[in-house]
Scaffold this active site. Sequence first.
Site, PDB file in Angstrom:
ATOM      1  N   PHE A   1      16.981  49.319  35.890  1.00  0.00           N
ATOM      2  CA  PHE A   1      17.263  50.280  34.820  1.00  0.00           C
ATOM      3  C   PHE A   1      17.459  51.656  35.447  1.00  0.00           C
ATOM      4  O   PHE A   1      17.367  51.819  36.673  1.00  0.00           O
ATOM      5  CB  PHE A   1      16.125  50.294  33.787  1.00  0.00           C
ATOM      6  CG  PHE A   1      14.847  50.920  34.290  1.00  0.00           C
ATOM      7  CD1 PHE A   1      14.032  50.234  35.172  1.00  0.00           C
ATOM      8  CD2 PHE A   1      14.471  52.198  33.894  1.00  0.00           C
ATOM      9  CE1 PHE A   1      12.860  50.812  35.652  1.00  0.00           C
ATOM     10  CE2 PHE A   1      13.296  52.776  34.359  1.00  0.00           C
ATOM     11  CZ  PHE A   1      12.490  52.080  35.239  1.00  0.00           C
ATOM     12  N   GLY A   2      17.687  52.641  34.603  1.00  0.00           N
ATOM     13  CA  GLY A   2      17.769  54.031  35.066  1.00  0.00           C
ATOM     14  C   GLY A   2      18.768  54.222  36.194  1.00  0.00           C
ATOM     15  O   GLY A   2      19.934  53.805  36.094  1.00  0.00           O
TER      16      GLY A   2
ATOM     17  N   ARG B   1       6.648  52.523  41.658  1.00  0.00           N
ATOM     18  CA  ARG B   1       5.732  52.056  40.622  1.00  0.00           C
ATOM     19  C   ARG B   1       4.840  50.941  41.157  1.00  0.00           C
ATOM     20  O   ARG B   1       3.644  50.896  40.885  1.00  0.00           O
ATOM     21  CB  ARG B   1       6.517  51.580  39.397  1.00  0.00           C
ATOM     22  CG  ARG B   1       5.656  51.378  38.171  1.00  0.00           C
ATOM     23  CD  ARG B   1       6.460  51.147  36.913  1.00  0.00           C
ATOM     24  NE  ARG B   1       7.357  52.250  36.625  1.00  0.00           N
ATOM     25  CZ  ARG B   1       8.658  52.272  36.920  1.00  0.00           C
ATOM     26  NH1 ARG B   1       9.241  51.234  37.460  1.00  0.00           N
ATOM     27  NH2 ARG B   1       9.379  53.329  36.655  1.00  0.00           N
TER      28      ARG B   1
ATOM     29  N   ASN C   1       4.556  52.579  25.981  1.00  0.00           N
ATOM     30  CA  ASN C   1       5.220  51.717  25.002  1.00  0.00           C
ATOM     31  C   ASN C   1       6.188  50.774  25.698  1.00  0.00           C
ATOM     32  O   ASN C   1       6.919  50.030  25.049  1.00  0.00           O
ATOM     33  CB  ASN C   1       5.970  52.559  23.972  1.00  0.00           C
ATOM     34  CG  ASN C   1       5.000  53.196  23.000  1.00  0.00           C
ATOM     35  OD1 ASN C   1       4.140  52.517  22.436  1.00  0.00           O
ATOM     36  ND2 ASN C   1       5.104  54.506  22.815  1.00  0.00           N
ATOM     37  N   ASN C   2       6.181  50.823  27.022  1.00  0.00           N
ATOM     38  CA  ASN C   2       7.106  50.009  27.791  1.00  0.00           C
ATOM     39  C   ASN C   2       6.479  48.625  28.052  1.00  0.00           C
ATOM     40  O   ASN C   2       5.551  48.482  28.849  1.00  0.00           O
ATOM     41  CB  ASN C   2       7.392  50.757  29.103  1.00  0.00           C
ATOM     42  CG  ASN C   2       8.442  50.079  29.930  1.00  0.00           C
ATOM     43  OD1 ASN C   2       8.477  48.853  30.004  1.00  0.00           O
ATOM     44  ND2 ASN C   2       9.284  50.865  30.562  1.00  0.00           N
TER      45      ASN C   2
ATOM     46  N   ASP D   1       3.696  58.408  35.030  1.00  0.00           N
ATOM     47  CA  ASP D   1       4.965  59.113  34.831  1.00  0.00           C
ATOM     48  C   ASP D   1       5.738  58.992  36.130  1.00  0.00           C
ATOM     49  O   ASP D   1       5.148  59.017  37.215  1.00  0.00           O
ATOM     50  CB  ASP D   1       4.724  60.579  34.480  1.00  0.00           C
ATOM     51  CG  ASP D   1       5.995  61.231  33.947  1.00  0.00           C
ATOM     52  OD1 ASP D   1       6.811  60.525  33.308  1.00  0.00           O
ATOM     53  OD2 ASP D   1       6.192  62.439  34.157  1.00  0.00           O
TER      54      ASP D   1
ATOM     55  N   HIS E   1       7.584  46.007  29.479  1.00  0.00           N
ATOM     56  CA  HIS E   1       7.814  45.472  30.817  1.00  0.00           C
ATOM     57  C   HIS E   1       6.723  45.938  31.788  1.00  0.00           C
ATOM     58  O   HIS E   1       6.163  45.143  32.548  1.00  0.00           O
ATOM     59  CB  HIS E   1       9.203  45.927  31.284  1.00  0.00           C
ATOM     60  CG  HIS E   1       9.525  45.521  32.666  1.00  0.00           C
ATOM     61  ND1 HIS E   1       9.943  44.248  32.974  1.00  0.00           N
ATOM     62  CD2 HIS E   1       9.461  46.197  33.830  1.00  0.00           C
ATOM     63  CE1 HIS E   1      10.136  44.180  34.273  1.00  0.00           C
ATOM     64  NE2 HIS E   1       9.850  45.345  34.816  1.00  0.00           N
TER      65      HIS E   1
END
Length: 192
Positions: free
Chosen positions: A148-149, A177, A10-11, A70, A13
Amino acid sequence: MKKKIVFATNNKHKLEEISQIVGDHFEILSLKDIQCEDEIPETADTFEGNALQKAAYIHEKYGMDCFADDSGLEVEALNNAPGVFSARYSGGGSEKNMDKLLDELKDKSSRRAQFRTVIALILEDEVSYFEGIVKGEILESRHGSEGFGYDPLFRPDGYSETFAEMDSAQKNKISHRGKATQLLIQYLNSRI
Ligand code: ITT
Protein backbone atom coordinates in the site's frame (compact mmCIF):
# COMPACT_ATOMS: atom_id res chain seq x y z
CA MET A 1 -4.60 -15.38 32.69
CA LYS A 2 -3.82 -13.46 29.52
CA LYS A 3 -2.97 -9.80 29.90
CA LYS A 4 -5.22 -7.58 27.81
CA ILE A 5 -3.66 -4.74 25.80
CA VAL A 6 -5.51 -2.44 23.43
CA PHE A 7 -3.97 -1.68 20.03
CA ALA A 8 -5.32 1.78 19.15
CA THR A 9 -5.76 1.36 15.41
CA ASN A 10 -8.62 0.92 12.97
CA ASN A 11 -6.36 -0.89 10.55
CA LYS A 12 -7.49 -4.54 10.57
CA HIS A 13 -4.40 -5.70 8.75
CA LYS A 14 -2.06 -4.32 11.43
CA LEU A 15 -4.18 -5.86 14.16
CA GLU A 16 -4.20 -9.35 12.66
CA GLU A 17 -0.48 -9.24 12.00
CA ILE A 18 0.43 -8.44 15.59
CA SER A 19 -2.13 -10.80 17.12
CA GLN A 20 -0.52 -13.65 15.18
CA ILE A 21 2.97 -13.03 16.52
CA VAL A 22 2.42 -11.71 20.02
CA GLY A 23 2.32 -15.13 21.72
CA ASP A 24 0.09 -16.71 24.37
CA HIS A 25 0.50 -14.36 27.28
CA PHE A 26 -1.17 -11.32 25.80
CA GLU A 27 -4.56 -10.72 24.29
CA ILE A 28 -4.62 -7.84 21.84
CA LEU A 29 -7.92 -5.96 21.83
CA SER A 30 -9.05 -3.72 19.01
CA LEU A 31 -10.87 -0.40 19.35
CA LYS A 32 -13.95 -2.28 18.28
CA ASP A 33 -13.46 -4.82 21.09
CA ILE A 34 -13.60 -2.00 23.65
CA GLN A 35 -16.47 -0.30 21.80
CA CYS A 36 -14.46 2.80 21.01
CA GLU A 37 -15.74 4.56 17.93
CA ASP A 38 -14.09 7.90 18.65
CA GLU A 39 -12.05 9.78 16.10
CA ILE A 40 -8.80 9.62 18.09
CA PRO A 41 -6.79 12.82 17.62
CA GLU A 42 -3.47 12.60 15.78
CA THR A 43 -2.31 16.21 15.69
CA ALA A 44 1.34 16.08 16.80
CA ASP A 45 4.22 16.93 14.47
CA THR A 46 6.31 13.82 15.20
CA PHE A 47 5.67 10.07 14.95
CA GLU A 48 6.45 9.76 18.67
CA GLY A 49 3.94 12.49 19.50
CA ASN A 50 1.16 10.98 17.42
CA ALA A 51 1.73 7.46 18.70
CA LEU A 52 1.68 8.64 22.31
CA GLN A 53 -1.34 10.85 21.71
CA LYS A 54 -3.33 7.85 20.46
CA ALA A 55 -2.18 5.47 23.24
CA ALA A 56 -2.73 8.10 25.96
CA TYR A 57 -6.26 8.83 24.72
CA ILE A 58 -7.28 5.20 25.27
CA HIS A 59 -5.36 4.87 28.52
CA GLU A 60 -7.01 7.95 29.96
CA LYS A 61 -10.53 7.21 28.76
CA TYR A 62 -10.65 3.45 29.44
CA GLY A 63 -7.87 2.96 32.01
CA MET A 64 -6.39 0.13 29.97
CA ASP A 65 -2.87 -0.75 28.90
CA CYS A 66 -2.50 0.30 25.31
CA PHE A 67 -0.15 0.85 22.40
CA ALA A 68 -0.41 2.77 19.15
CA ASP A 69 1.84 3.38 16.18
CA ASP A 70 2.55 6.05 13.64
CA SER A 71 4.65 5.73 10.53
CA GLY A 72 5.59 7.42 7.33
CA LEU A 73 8.16 8.05 4.66
CA GLU A 74 11.11 10.41 5.24
CA VAL A 75 12.95 11.61 2.13
CA GLU A 76 16.43 13.04 2.63
CA ALA A 77 16.38 15.60 -0.22
CA LEU A 78 13.00 16.89 0.99
CA ASN A 79 14.13 17.56 4.56
CA ASN A 80 12.42 14.35 5.73
CA ALA A 81 9.04 15.18 4.16
CA PRO A 82 6.39 13.85 3.85
CA GLY A 83 6.98 12.40 7.38
CA VAL A 84 3.90 12.68 9.58
CA PHE A 85 2.01 13.99 6.56
CA SER A 86 2.66 10.85 4.47
CA ALA A 87 -1.00 9.81 4.27
CA ARG A 88 -2.16 13.37 3.42
CA TYR A 89 0.83 14.52 1.32
CA SER A 90 -1.10 15.42 -1.84
CA GLY A 91 -4.57 15.56 -0.32
CA GLY A 92 -5.68 12.84 -2.74
CA GLY A 93 -4.72 9.26 -1.84
CA SER A 94 -1.77 6.98 -2.61
CA GLU A 95 -1.57 7.44 -6.40
CA LYS A 96 -1.54 11.23 -6.11
CA ASN A 97 0.91 11.03 -3.20
CA MET A 98 3.32 9.05 -5.38
CA ASP A 99 2.87 11.47 -8.29
CA LYS A 100 3.68 14.38 -6.01
CA LEU A 101 6.74 12.62 -4.61
CA LEU A 102 8.09 11.86 -8.10
CA ASP A 103 7.53 15.46 -9.09
CA GLU A 104 9.28 16.86 -6.00
CA LEU A 105 12.29 14.60 -6.63
CA LYS A 106 12.57 15.39 -10.36
CA ASP A 107 15.61 17.67 -10.03
CA LYS A 108 17.17 16.20 -6.91
CA SER A 109 20.43 14.30 -7.05
CA SER A 110 19.70 12.15 -3.96
CA ARG A 111 16.75 9.79 -3.83
CA ARG A 112 17.62 8.37 -0.40
CA ALA A 113 14.67 7.74 1.89
CA GLN A 114 13.52 5.75 4.87
CA PHE A 115 10.28 4.42 6.26
CA ARG A 116 10.02 4.89 10.01
CA THR A 117 7.56 3.55 12.56
CA VAL A 118 7.27 4.50 16.20
CA ILE A 119 5.15 2.50 18.62
CA ALA A 120 4.21 4.06 21.97
CA LEU A 121 3.22 1.63 24.71
CA ILE A 122 1.59 2.51 28.02
CA LEU A 123 1.96 -0.52 30.28
CA GLU A 124 1.19 -0.22 33.98
CA ASP A 125 1.32 3.58 33.66
CA GLU A 126 4.81 3.53 32.17
CA VAL A 127 5.51 4.83 28.64
CA SER A 128 7.96 3.04 26.30
CA TYR A 129 8.78 3.67 22.65
CA PHE A 130 9.88 1.20 19.97
CA GLU A 131 11.26 2.35 16.63
CA GLY A 132 11.78 0.58 13.34
CA ILE A 133 13.57 2.02 10.31
CA VAL A 134 14.19 0.68 6.81
CA LYS A 135 16.45 2.65 4.49
CA GLY A 136 16.34 2.66 0.71
CA GLU A 137 15.79 4.59 -2.53
CA ILE A 138 12.83 6.20 -4.26
CA LEU A 139 12.75 4.86 -7.82
CA GLU A 140 11.79 6.97 -10.85
CA SER A 141 8.69 4.91 -11.61
CA ARG A 142 6.32 2.46 -9.93
CA HIS A 143 7.15 -1.26 -9.71
CA GLY A 144 4.79 -3.93 -8.35
CA SER A 145 1.25 -4.00 -7.04
CA GLU A 146 1.47 -5.53 -3.54
CA GLY A 147 1.34 -3.54 -0.30
CA PHE A 148 0.00 0.00 0.00
CA GLY A 149 1.00 3.65 0.17
CA TYR A 150 4.42 4.42 -1.33
CA ASP A 151 5.45 0.74 -1.67
CA PRO A 152 5.71 0.74 -5.52
CA LEU A 153 8.36 3.49 -5.37
CA PHE A 154 10.44 2.25 -2.42
CA ARG A 155 13.31 -0.17 -2.92
CA PRO A 156 14.94 -1.19 0.38
CA ASP A 157 18.76 -1.31 0.49
CA GLY A 158 20.15 -4.73 -0.39
CA TYR A 159 17.16 -5.77 -2.53
CA SER A 160 16.41 -5.45 -6.22
CA GLU A 161 12.61 -5.35 -5.73
CA THR A 162 10.38 -2.64 -4.32
CA PHE A 163 8.15 -3.32 -1.30
CA ALA A 164 5.27 -3.64 -3.79
CA GLU A 165 7.07 -6.54 -5.51
CA MET A 166 7.44 -8.49 -2.24
CA ASP A 167 4.81 -10.64 -0.55
CA SER A 168 3.68 -9.46 2.88
CA ALA A 169 5.74 -12.05 4.79
CA GLN A 170 8.92 -10.93 3.07
CA LYS A 171 8.12 -7.25 3.59
CA ASN A 172 7.22 -7.75 7.28
CA LYS A 173 10.61 -9.33 7.94
CA ILE A 174 12.51 -6.20 6.90
CA SER A 175 10.00 -3.38 7.18
CA HIS A 176 9.97 -0.47 9.62
CA ARG A 177 6.67 -1.71 11.06
CA GLY A 178 7.93 -5.30 11.32
CA LYS A 179 11.07 -4.20 13.18
CA ALA A 180 9.23 -1.94 15.63
CA THR A 181 6.67 -4.69 16.25
CA GLN A 182 9.40 -7.25 16.99
CA LEU A 183 10.91 -4.88 19.57
CA LEU A 184 7.50 -4.37 21.18
CA ILE A 185 6.90 -8.11 21.37
CA GLN A 186 10.35 -8.79 22.86
CA TYR A 187 9.64 -6.16 25.51
CA LEU A 188 6.18 -7.51 26.32
CA ASN A 189 7.57 -11.02 26.64
CA SER A 190 10.30 -9.74 28.97
CA ARG A 191 7.57 -8.32 31.22
CA ILE A 192 5.61 -11.56 31.71
P1 ITT B 1 -3.62 4.15 11.04
O1 ITT B 1 -5.10 4.11 10.92
O2 ITT B 1 -3.13 3.07 11.97
O3 ITT B 1 -3.05 5.51 11.39
P2 ITT B 1 -2.40 4.53 8.37
O4 ITT B 1 -2.83 3.91 7.10
O5 ITT B 1 -2.48 6.01 8.54
O6 ITT B 1 -3.08 3.73 9.57
P3 ITT B 1 0.43 4.73 9.14
O7 ITT B 1 0.16 5.78 10.14
O8 ITT B 1 1.24 3.55 9.58
O9 ITT B 1 -0.89 4.09 8.50
O10 ITT B 1 1.15 5.36 7.89
C1 ITT B 1 0.88 6.66 7.40
C2 ITT B 1 1.15 6.73 5.93
O11 ITT B 1 2.55 6.51 5.66
C3 ITT B 1 0.41 5.69 5.10
O12 ITT B 1 -0.88 6.11 4.77
C4 ITT B 1 1.34 5.57 3.88
O13 ITT B 1 1.12 6.62 2.99
C5 ITT B 1 2.73 5.74 4.49
N1 ITT B 1 3.26 4.41 4.88
C6 ITT B 1 3.46 3.96 6.14
N2 ITT B 1 3.92 2.69 6.15
C7 ITT B 1 4.01 2.34 4.84
C8 ITT B 1 4.40 1.16 4.18
O14 ITT B 1 4.77 0.06 4.84
N3 ITT B 1 4.38 1.14 2.85
C9 ITT B 1 4.00 2.22 2.15
N4 ITT B 1 3.58 3.36 2.69
C10 ITT B 1 3.58 3.44 4.03
